[in-house]
Design a protein around this motif. Structure first.
Motif, PDB file in Angstrom:
ATOM      1  N   GLN A  16       2.226   3.930  -6.318  1.00 41.04           N
ATOM      2  CA  GLN A  16       1.155   2.969  -6.599  1.00 41.04           C
ATOM      3  C   GLN A  16      -0.153   3.699  -6.910  1.00 41.04           C
ATOM      4  O   GLN A  16      -0.874   3.338  -7.846  1.00 41.04           O
ATOM      5  CB  GLN A  16       0.970   2.034  -5.405  1.00 41.04           C
ATOM      6  CG  GLN A  16      -0.031   0.934  -5.650  1.00 41.04           C
ATOM      7  CD  GLN A  16      -0.131  -0.013  -4.461  1.00 41.04           C
ATOM      8  OE1 GLN A  16       0.451   0.212  -3.409  1.00 41.04           O
ATOM      9  NE2 GLN A  16      -0.875  -1.082  -4.627  1.00 41.04           N
ATOM     10  N   MET A  17      -0.467   4.745  -6.154  1.00 45.79           N
ATOM     11  CA  MET A  17      -1.682   5.515  -6.400  1.00 45.79           C
ATOM     12  C   MET A  17      -1.613   6.186  -7.771  1.00 45.79           C
ATOM     13  O   MET A  17      -2.583   6.160  -8.539  1.00 45.79           O
ATOM     14  CB  MET A  17      -1.872   6.566  -5.302  1.00 45.79           C
ATOM     15  CG  MET A  17      -3.230   7.239  -5.285  1.00 45.79           C
ATOM     16  SD  MET A  17      -3.446   8.667  -6.369  1.00 45.79           S
ATOM     17  CE  MET A  17      -2.026   9.651  -6.030  1.00 45.79           C
ATOM     18  N   ALA A  18      -0.462   6.755  -8.111  1.00 44.65           N
ATOM     19  CA  ALA A  18      -0.305   7.425  -9.401  1.00 44.65           C
ATOM     20  C   ALA A  18      -0.466   6.430 -10.553  1.00 44.65           C
ATOM     21  O   ALA A  18      -1.126   6.725 -11.554  1.00 44.65           O
ATOM     22  CB  ALA A  18       1.059   8.115  -9.478  1.00 44.65           C
ATOM     23  N   ARG A  19       0.111   5.259 -10.412  1.00 44.59           N
ATOM     24  CA  ARG A  19      -0.001   4.239 -11.462  1.00 44.59           C
ATOM     25  C   ARG A  19      -1.446   3.759 -11.631  1.00 44.59           C
ATOM     26  O   ARG A  19      -1.931   3.579 -12.741  1.00 44.59           O
ATOM     27  CB  ARG A  19       0.914   3.052 -11.178  1.00 44.59           C
ATOM     28  CG  ARG A  19       2.372   3.387 -11.386  1.00 44.59           C
ATOM     29  CD  ARG A  19       3.231   2.141 -11.206  1.00 44.59           C
ATOM     30  NE  ARG A  19       4.616   2.463 -11.345  1.00 44.59           N
ATOM     31  CZ  ARG A  19       5.255   2.561 -12.514  1.00 44.59           C
ATOM     32  NH1 ARG A  19       4.601   2.373 -13.628  1.00 44.59           N
ATOM     33  NH2 ARG A  19       6.528   2.859 -12.551  1.00 44.59           N
ATOM     34  N   ARG A  20      -2.135   3.561 -10.514  1.00 47.70           N
ATOM     35  CA  ARG A  20      -3.538   3.130 -10.601  1.00 47.70           C
ATOM     36  C   ARG A  20      -4.405   4.214 -11.229  1.00 47.70           C
ATOM     37  O   ARG A  20      -5.281   3.919 -12.034  1.00 47.70           O
ATOM     38  CB  ARG A  20      -4.068   2.765  -9.223  1.00 47.70           C
ATOM     39  CG  ARG A  20      -3.533   1.451  -8.742  1.00 47.70           C
ATOM     40  CD  ARG A  20      -4.154   1.043  -7.443  1.00 47.70           C
ATOM     41  NE  ARG A  20      -3.576  -0.218  -7.036  1.00 47.70           N
ATOM     42  CZ  ARG A  20      -4.054  -0.944  -6.056  1.00 47.70           C
ATOM     43  NH1 ARG A  20      -5.106  -0.543  -5.397  1.00 47.70           N
ATOM     44  NH2 ARG A  20      -3.477  -2.076  -5.737  1.00 47.70           N
ATOM     45  N   LEU A  21      -4.148   5.450 -10.849  1.00 47.89           N
ATOM     46  CA  LEU A  21      -4.896   6.558 -11.430  1.00 47.89           C
ATOM     47  C   LEU A  21      -4.666   6.622 -12.937  1.00 47.89           C
ATOM     48  O   LEU A  21      -5.600   6.778 -13.718  1.00 47.89           O
ATOM     49  CB  LEU A  21      -4.490   7.876 -10.760  1.00 47.89           C
ATOM     50  CG  LEU A  21      -5.249   9.111 -11.172  1.00 47.89           C
ATOM     51  CD1 LEU A  21      -6.741   8.976 -10.875  1.00 47.89           C
ATOM     52  CD2 LEU A  21      -4.681  10.322 -10.442  1.00 47.89           C
TER      53      LEU A  21
END
Length: 143
Positions: A16-21
């Motif tokens: 989720q963090m990677a996708r948001r970034l």
């Protein structure tokens, strides 16, 4: 929560963090490799601001990095400053537009959030992230 559940939760949070970034970065119409290239050129020593050094840093093939550099030049974010040494390697520099764009780097908000963690929490997180990064490395000899 079982150990399997907690690793699945952590993996999901990481994704989720990677996708948001990625999404936040693309708001400026740049892909992650392009953001990484801008950061690298900004922070690298002047004699290491070349496409080949960037490829080594990113662990990518030189052709892919050459396309990234070409795109950044076309967008007016990077400029080529002539060759370095005896080779054909061209020194790369950020343009004023590139410097300005880095002020909205999506990593800035993450860096700010990390500042609120204790030294121990940062150490544990760094170990976990290093383990995750190592798990994504290609086996030796494969690209």
């Amino acid at each position: 929560m079982t150990e399997t559940d907690s690793t699945e939760v952590l993996t999901g949070l990481f994704e989720q963090m990677a996708r948001r970034l990625h999404s936040n970065g693309y708001a400026a119409h740049l892909f992650p490799a392009q953001w990484s290239a801008l950061r690298y050129i900004h922070h690298a020593q002047a004699d290491r601001r070349t496409a080949i050094d960037l490829a080594r840093y990113q662990g990518l093939a030189s052709g892919a990095v050459a396309r990234t550099v070409r795109t950044l030049v076309e967008k007016g974010l990077v400029t080529k400053m002539g060759t370095i040494g005896r080779g054909r390697a061209e020194r790369l520099e950020l343009t004023e537009k590139g410097y300005q764009l880095l002020k909205s780097d999506p990593l800035r908000s993450i860096r700010k959030a990390m500042e609120e963690l204790s030294t121990h929490e940062r150490s544990v997180l760094a170990k976990g992230l290093e383990t995750a990064i190592d798990a994504t490395r290609m086996p030796h000899g494969r690209l």
